[in-house]
Design a protein around this motif. Structure first.
Motif, PDB file in Angstrom:
ATOM      1  N   ALA A 160       0.857  -1.180   0.000  1.00 38.92           N
ATOM      2  CA  ALA A 160       0.000   0.000   0.000  1.00 38.92           C
ATOM      3  C   ALA A 160       0.895   1.233   0.000  1.00 38.92           C
ATOM      4  O   ALA A 160       1.832   1.327   0.800  1.00 38.92           O
ATOM      5  CB  ALA A 160      -0.902   0.005   1.228  1.00 38.92           C
ATOM      6  N   LEU A 161       0.618   2.151  -0.898  1.00 37.34           N
ATOM      7  CA  LEU A 161       1.405   3.379  -1.024  1.00 37.34           C
ATOM      8  C   LEU A 161       0.499   4.577  -0.782  1.00 37.34           C
ATOM      9  O   LEU A 161      -0.604   4.657  -1.333  1.00 37.34           O
ATOM     10  CB  LEU A 161       2.028   3.485  -2.420  1.00 37.34           C
ATOM     11  CG  LEU A 161       3.011   2.400  -2.821  1.00 37.34           C
ATOM     12  CD1 LEU A 161       3.433   2.570  -4.276  1.00 37.34           C
ATOM     13  CD2 LEU A 161       4.240   2.425  -1.925  1.00 37.34           C
ATOM     14  N   LEU A 162       0.973   5.493   0.024  1.00 35.95           N
ATOM     15  CA  LEU A 162       0.261   6.746   0.240  1.00 35.95           C
ATOM     16  C   LEU A 162       1.238   7.870  -0.083  1.00 35.95           C
ATOM     17  O   LEU A 162       2.254   8.040   0.595  1.00 35.95           O
ATOM     18  CB  LEU A 162      -0.233   6.852   1.679  1.00 35.95           C
ATOM     19  CG  LEU A 162      -1.323   7.885   1.954  1.00 35.95           C
ATOM     20  CD1 LEU A 162      -2.534   7.667   1.062  1.00 35.95           C
ATOM     21  CD2 LEU A 162      -1.753   7.829   3.411  1.00 35.95           C
ATOM     22  N   THR A 163       0.936   8.605  -1.137  1.00 39.58           N
ATOM     23  CA  THR A 163       1.888   9.568  -1.679  1.00 39.58           C
ATOM     24  C   THR A 163       1.518  10.989  -1.280  1.00 39.58           C
ATOM     25  O   THR A 163       0.358  11.400  -1.397  1.00 39.58           O
ATOM     26  CB  THR A 163       1.932   9.466  -3.216  1.00 39.58           C
ATOM     27  OG1 THR A 163       2.249   8.126  -3.582  1.00 39.58           O
ATOM     28  CG2 THR A 163       2.987  10.401  -3.796  1.00 39.58           C
ATOM     29  N   ARG A 164       2.508  11.729  -0.799  1.00 38.95           N
ATOM     30  CA  ARG A 164       2.403  13.158  -0.536  1.00 38.95           C
ATOM     31  C   ARG A 164       3.452  13.869  -1.371  1.00 38.95           C
ATOM     32  O   ARG A 164       4.329  13.249  -1.970  1.00 38.95           O
ATOM     33  CB  ARG A 164       2.634  13.443   0.952  1.00 38.95           C
ATOM     34  CG  ARG A 164       1.521  12.991   1.874  1.00 38.95           C
ATOM     35  CD  ARG A 164       1.897  13.236   3.337  1.00 38.95           C
ATOM     36  NE  ARG A 164       2.359  14.608   3.540  1.00 38.95           N
ATOM     37  CZ  ARG A 164       1.568  15.655   3.780  1.00 38.95           C
ATOM     38  NH1 ARG A 164       0.263  15.493   3.830  1.00 38.95           N
ATOM     39  NH2 ARG A 164       2.074  16.865   3.963  1.00 38.95           N
ATOM     40  N   TRP A 165       3.386  15.194  -1.360  1.00 39.16           N
ATOM     41  CA  TRP A 165       4.356  15.952  -2.135  1.00 39.16           C
ATOM     42  C   TRP A 165       5.783  15.735  -1.627  1.00 39.16           C
ATOM     43  O   TRP A 165       6.748  15.861  -2.389  1.00 39.16           O
ATOM     44  CB  TRP A 165       4.022  17.447  -2.079  1.00 39.16           C
ATOM     45  CG  TRP A 165       4.255  18.061  -0.713  1.00 39.16           C
ATOM     46  CD1 TRP A 165       3.362  18.148   0.307  1.00 39.16           C
ATOM     47  CD2 TRP A 165       5.464  18.656  -0.232  1.00 39.16           C
ATOM     48  NE1 TRP A 165       3.929  18.755   1.414  1.00 39.16           N
ATOM     49  CE2 TRP A 165       5.225  19.090   1.099  1.00 39.16           C
ATOM     50  CE3 TRP A 165       6.719  18.882  -0.787  1.00 39.16           C
ATOM     51  CZ2 TRP A 165       6.194  19.714   1.878  1.00 39.16           C
ATOM     52  CZ3 TRP A 165       7.689  19.510  -0.011  1.00 39.16           C
ATOM     53  CH2 TRP A 165       7.428  19.920   1.300  1.00 39.16           C
ATOM     54  N   ASN A 166       5.927  15.370  -0.359  1.00 36.44           N
ATOM     55  CA  ASN A 166       7.259  15.244   0.221  1.00 36.44           C
ATOM     56  C   ASN A 166       7.664  13.807   0.496  1.00 36.44           C
ATOM     57  O   ASN A 166       8.580  13.539   1.266  1.00 36.44           O
ATOM     58  CB  ASN A 166       7.346  16.040   1.530  1.00 36.44           C
ATOM     59  CG  ASN A 166       6.351  15.556   2.580  1.00 36.44           C
ATOM     60  OD1 ASN A 166       5.371  14.891   2.246  1.00 36.44           O
ATOM     61  ND2 ASN A 166       6.594  15.898   3.835  1.00 36.44           N
ATOM     62  N   VAL A 181      10.961  10.245  -2.309  1.00 34.97           N
ATOM     63  CA  VAL A 181      11.368   9.135  -3.168  1.00 34.97           C
ATOM     64  C   VAL A 181      10.736   9.237  -4.557  1.00 34.97           C
ATOM     65  O   VAL A 181      11.341   8.823  -5.564  1.00 34.97           O
ATOM     66  CB  VAL A 181      11.016   7.786  -2.503  1.00 34.97           C
ATOM     67  CG1 VAL A 181       9.509   7.591  -2.421  1.00 34.97           C
ATOM     68  CG2 VAL A 181      11.671   6.632  -3.237  1.00 34.97           C
ATOM     69  N   THR A 182       9.524   9.794  -4.646  1.00 37.84           N
ATOM     70  CA  THR A 182       8.850   9.874  -5.944  1.00 37.84           C
ATOM     71  C   THR A 182       9.584  10.796  -6.918  1.00 37.84           C
ATOM     72  O   THR A 182       9.382  10.692  -8.131  1.00 37.84           O
ATOM     73  CB  THR A 182       7.407  10.368  -5.765  1.00 37.84           C
ATOM     74  OG1 THR A 182       7.418  11.574  -4.986  1.00 37.84           O
ATOM     75  CG2 THR A 182       6.559   9.328  -5.059  1.00 37.84           C
TER      76      THR A 182
END
Length: 652
Positions: A572-578, A604-605
């Motif tokens: 499960a991935l939850l992506t934020r700007w940071n 990391v993104t």
């Protein structure tokens, strides 16, 4: 019947490749040959037949034709349609058919549209392309037939490797293959130039778009593969220095050097020998990658073949093509004129330094990839990983970043430091300021520290070539260069930040337990069974919040497939700007608790954002080159028409 159509089309395409080979090399001789008029039609028809053959294989997978051995081995009636289709190339035989199809389409496109080079050189180029193709046709037809029938027909298929039952397999292999096989075009142009002794700026201008297309797709393929491995394997890493990962990186390094070298030759008639040599090396790395994946000497999720005979066949092709090209280069290198001279402090000089750096990193990766295989042949097992690759590559990579920042500011032929000192000082001060700030507020390793600081300097320097320009009139290739270099800075920032600041927690948790990692708080609410079209899973239901903010649901899974049997971790991935929160569910312990592995991975993104920016820069450059070529051709045709009309009026 569809399998027989595909196989017949493949045999006919092989016959046309032989015709193209003979006609091309006979037509490249002084005086030409009558058979040379068939070369271009043969290449175009060959492309069509290969497309038919590959289409037949895709159709067999789509309808799950279990009488075809390849379908029965790598598909299953219960698989979703998307994975049935991608199963056509997610195996050894199908991937090789995709390889030869892309090669045939490339050759057919060259034959159809390319008219700028002399006829002899075009015949030699198409002959070289056919020579490479013939070897792969023999390989497919004699040892890797994708249309082999199976009797008796099984009730159902074995299914696809569970790790490959992901949408990543729909994008990663095809894009990577277009990049791999596109380098065969550069190789063919290099061989054609050597055979006809025609290493000129026009040759470089013709070859450059093909190299650029290959480089763009290689970039996209590597980025897609990195992200796919990152979320599919559940290990939390985006690059493992796996030998097969290295097999895709090495052609990219060579293609990057070739692209810059061809640009210098096209613009300033310099680096002629470099360009030819890199054309051979780039395809050599592509062939080496093919050998590593399909020889059976590697055990990897990427590696398809386990038959040593197939590996021997590819090794023979590698020796024939690359060995033959190197012998030809040795025989003809002294006939290649030196080209125009330039000062070390010039744009050409900067590109040469970076090409040397790229070649050095290529050698480092090649050595680290092959050394364990060599020692294993003597029953000595060694592991070569990040402790070798990271610091040794950095010795060349960090100076390359300095040259990358300064090089685009330099003029061709010769320049002076006084003219560019202020942009260099600005970028240098920004780098030192970032270095000081990061070192003052955090304790991290030397390489991440240098990476973060130099990412800032390169990001600022990447757009300095636009200074003083009318942005609306700036050529697209200049924009492409700036965007690609900025993409390198963005990716470098993501790599350094993730390496320096990532946090990891491995816990055994029951329902109701709370786990904290970095700024995140995660609560395991339940573990429940779920089912998919060809799998079952235990799913973790978690509520997570960032810095005590609103809660969000995440659902990592531990999946079990039955066709074929296998297990995967669906993170499960939850992506934020940071950054990203990365959650993987493990096995149940004896006391009833479940293993949970959580990572907080700052920025990391940006690794993949940077990679896509690099590819976008290449696409902008390609578009600018193509548009420029079209305009130039229209101007030439218009000028020729006007001269003809004036001559006609003069005679009247």
């Amino acid at each position: 019947m569809i399998a027989e159509i595909g196989l017949a089309a493949l045999w006919l395409a092989a016959a046309l490749a032989v015709l193209q080979l003979l006609g091309g090399f006979l037509g490249a001789r002084e005086g030409g040959s009558a058979i040379s008029v068939l070369v271009r039609p043969a290449a175009v028809l060959q492309a069509g037949l290969c497309a038919v053959s590959f289409g037949a294989l895709v159709y067999a997978f789509a309808v799950t034709d279990l009488s075809v051995k390849l379908v029965a081995t790598h598909s299953h009636s219960m698989k979703p349609l998307a994975f049935k289709l991608s199963g056509a190339w997610a195996n050894h035989e199908g991937s090789m058919l995709l390889w030869i199809t892309v090669m045939a389409l490339s050759g057919g496109l060259i034959a159809l549209i390319e008219r700028r080079l002399p006829d002899r050189m075009m015949m030699a180029t198409l002959g070289a392309q056919a020579c490479v193709a013939v070897g792969f046709y023999l390989f497919i037809l004699l040892s890797s037939n994708p249309f082999e029938r199976l009797s008796p027909v099984p009730a159902d298929g074995n299914g696809l490797n569970p790790l490959l039952q992901d949408m990543g397999v729909s994008f990663h292999p095809p894009t990577l293959y277009i990049g791999y096989v596109g380098l065969s075009v550069a190789f063919s142009f290099a061989v054609g130039a050597l055979l006809t002794r025609n290493v000129t700026p026009e040759f470089a201008r013709v070859m450059r778009p093909w190299v650029l297309v290959s480089w763009i797709f290689l970039t996209i393929g590597i980025v897609a593969g990195s992200y796919w491995a990152y979320y599919e394997l559940g290990w939390g890493g985006w690059w493992f220095w796996d030998p097969v990962e290295n097999a895709s990186l090495m052609p990219w390094l060579a293609a990057t050097a070739l692209l810059h070298s061809a640009s210098v030759l096209a613009a300033r008639d310099a680096l002629r020998t470099w360009t030819i040599m890199l054309g051979v090396i780039a395809f050599s790395m592509s062939m080496l990658g093919t050998f590593l994946v399909r020889s059976g000497i590697l055990t990897s999720v990427h590696a398809f073949a386990v038959d040593p005979e197939r590996g021997s066949f590819i090794l023979a092709l590698l020796a024939l093509y690359i060995g033959g090209a190197l012998v030809l280069f040795a025989l003809r290198a002294n006939t290649i004129a030196e080209g125009e001279r330039f000062s070390l402090l010039s744009r050409e000089g900067a590109l040469v330094v970076n090409n040397v750096g790229l070649s050095a990193i290529l050698g480092i990766v090649l050595l680290g990839t092959l050394y364990p295989l060599l020692t294993e042949a003597f029953d000595v097992r060694v592991s070569v990983g990040p402790p070798y690759f990271n610091p040794v590559s950095a010795i060349f990579f960090l100076p390359m970043l300095l040259i990358l920042a300064v090089g685009p500011l330099l003029r061709w032929r010769k320049d002076s430091f006084d003219r560019i000192k202020w942009p260099v000082i600005i970028a240098g001060v920004a780098t030192l300021a970032a270095l000081t700030a990061v070192a003052a507020f955090s304790e991290i390793g030397l390489l991440p520290l240098l990476g973060l600081a130099m990412a800032v300097g390169v990001a600022i320097a990447s757009f300095m070539p636009l200074k003083g320009r009318n942005l609306l009139r700036t050529p697209l290739p200049v924009w492409g260069m700036c965007v690609a270099h900025f993409g390198i800075a963005v990716a470098l920032f993501g790599v350094a930040a993730d390496t320096a600041y990532q946090q990891e927690r491995l816990v055994a948790a029951s329902a109701g337990d709370v786990v904290e990692i970095g700024p995140w708080q995660a609560t395991l609410t339940s573990i429940s069974p779920v089912a998919g079209p060809n799998w079952t899973a235990m799913q973790g239901d978690l509520l997570v919040s960032y810095e005590s903010g609103p809660q969000q649901d995440v659902h990592p899974q531990a999946r079990s497939f039955w066709a074929p049997p296998g297990e995967t971790s669906e993170v499960a991935l939850l992506t934020r700007w940071n950054g990203q929160l990365y959650v993987a569910l493990g096995n149940m312990a004896e006391d009833g608790r479940w293993q949970l592995r959580l990572w907080w991975k700052p920025f990391v993104t940006y690794i993949w954002y940077g990679g896509l920016l690099i590819a976008l820069g290449g696409a902008l450059s390609l578009l600018g080159r193509v548009v420029g070529d079209v305009r130039r051709r229209r101007t030439e045709v218009r000028d020729e028409t006007r001269r003809a009309e004036e001559a006609e009026l003069a005679r009247a």
